[in-house]
Design a protein around this motif. Structure first.
Motif, mmCIF file in Angstrom:
data_model
loop_
_atom_site.group_PDB
_atom_site.id
_atom_site.type_symbol
_atom_site.label_atom_id
_atom_site.label_comp_id
_atom_site.label_asym_id
_atom_site.label_seq_id
_atom_site.Cartn_x
_atom_site.Cartn_y
_atom_site.Cartn_z
ATOM 1 N N GLU A 1 0.858 -1.183 0.000
ATOM 2 C CA GLU A 1 0.000 0.000 0.000
ATOM 3 C C GLU A 1 0.893 1.231 0.000
ATOM 4 O OE1 GLU A 1 -3.471 2.195 2.638
ATOM 5 O OE2 GLU A 1 -2.805 0.185 3.195
ATOM 6 N N LEU A 2 0.857 1.964 -1.107
ATOM 7 C CA LEU A 2 1.691 3.149 -1.242
ATOM 8 C C LEU A 2 1.142 4.291 -0.392
ATOM 9 C CD1 LEU A 2 2.273 3.094 -5.104
ATOM 10 C CD2 LEU A 2 3.763 2.190 -3.306
ATOM 11 N N PRO A 3 2.032 5.167 0.082
ATOM 12 C CA PRO A 3 1.557 6.344 0.820
ATOM 13 C C PRO A 3 0.963 7.363 -0.140
ATOM 14 C CG PRO A 3 3.920 6.476 0.486
ATOM 15 C CD PRO A 3 3.487 5.135 -0.056
ATOM 16 N N ALA A 4 0.330 8.360 0.414
ATOM 17 C CA ALA A 4 -0.185 9.453 -0.418
ATOM 18 C C ALA A 4 0.984 10.201 -1.049
ATOM 19 C CB ALA A 4 -1.010 10.404 0.436
ATOM 20 N N PRO A 5 0.821 10.690 -2.276
ATOM 21 C CA PRO A 5 1.883 11.482 -2.898
ATOM 22 C C PRO A 5 2.118 12.767 -2.113
ATOM 23 C CG PRO A 5 0.216 10.814 -4.501
ATOM 24 C CD PRO A 5 -0.317 10.469 -3.150
#
Length: 195
Positions: A183-187
């Motif tokens: 799960e990638l973090p928010a940009p």
């Protein structure tokens, strides 16, 4: 063989990829390699239960000597199993656990993940904090190995290929065969640097 600087995932989706756990490792003693075990238990905010590097503050001996009050951003060490394939092609015989990682994965480009990526592994969640900084102990383990995991790319940038470090954000048991969800973090996404 040249290695290019890993690129950040291009997918706009916060769920980027799924891989799997190949093996898990732990040791209660400070040493270089860690033996394979049938499971590890991750403890939130601490690390791998019973492992020498578990703790709220730094446990790596050189970092303790410098400042024992530093937060432990290296509670869990993960290496992509694909690295061992690359090392074998360069003539090195290195197996999971030999480089001291806690979790060996397949199917995820760990080095390309941004800071703050959450990895759901089995019951647990590990938040990626940065890159492992390979040291001379790797050459002590096997001569010539350090230049395979710490080198300069064509653009002159230092490449650290010996895995990523993280903190335990949710505890739980991790076993070989468990899925690893990314799960990638928010940009904006920040590239990994050494921790």
């Amino acid at each position: 063989m040249t290695v290019t600087e890993p690129s950040l995932p291009a997918s706009p989706s916060p769920r980027a990829a799924t891989g799997r756990v190949v093996s898990v490792h732990a040791s209660g003693e400070h040493g270089f390699s860690k033996p394979a075990v049938d499971r590890i238990v991750l403890v939130e905010g601490v690390g791998v239960e019973g492992d020498a590097h578990a703790g709220v503050t730094v446990q790596h001996r050189s970092r303790v000597a410098a400042d024992p009050s530093q937060p432990n951003l290296r509670q869990v060490h993960l290496i992509h199993g694909e690295l061992f394939d690359r090392l074998a092609a360069a003539g090195h015989d290195v197996a999971p656990g030999d480089l001291g990682e806690n979790v060996t994965t397949r199917g995820i480009d760990l080095l390309a993940l941004p800071v703050g990526t959450r990895l759901t592994i089995g019951e647990s969640v590990v938040t990626v904090t940065g890159l492992r900084n390979p040291c001379q102990q790797i050459n002590d383990f096997q001569p010539g190995l350090l230049k395979q995991v710490l080198r300069r790319g064509d653009d002159g940038a230092v490449e650290r290929l010996a895995g990523v470090m993280g903190i335990v954000s949710r505890g739980g048991t991790v076993r070989p065969g468990d899925a690893v969800e990314v799960e990638l973090p928010a940009p904006p996404h920040l590239p990994l640097t050494r921790v």
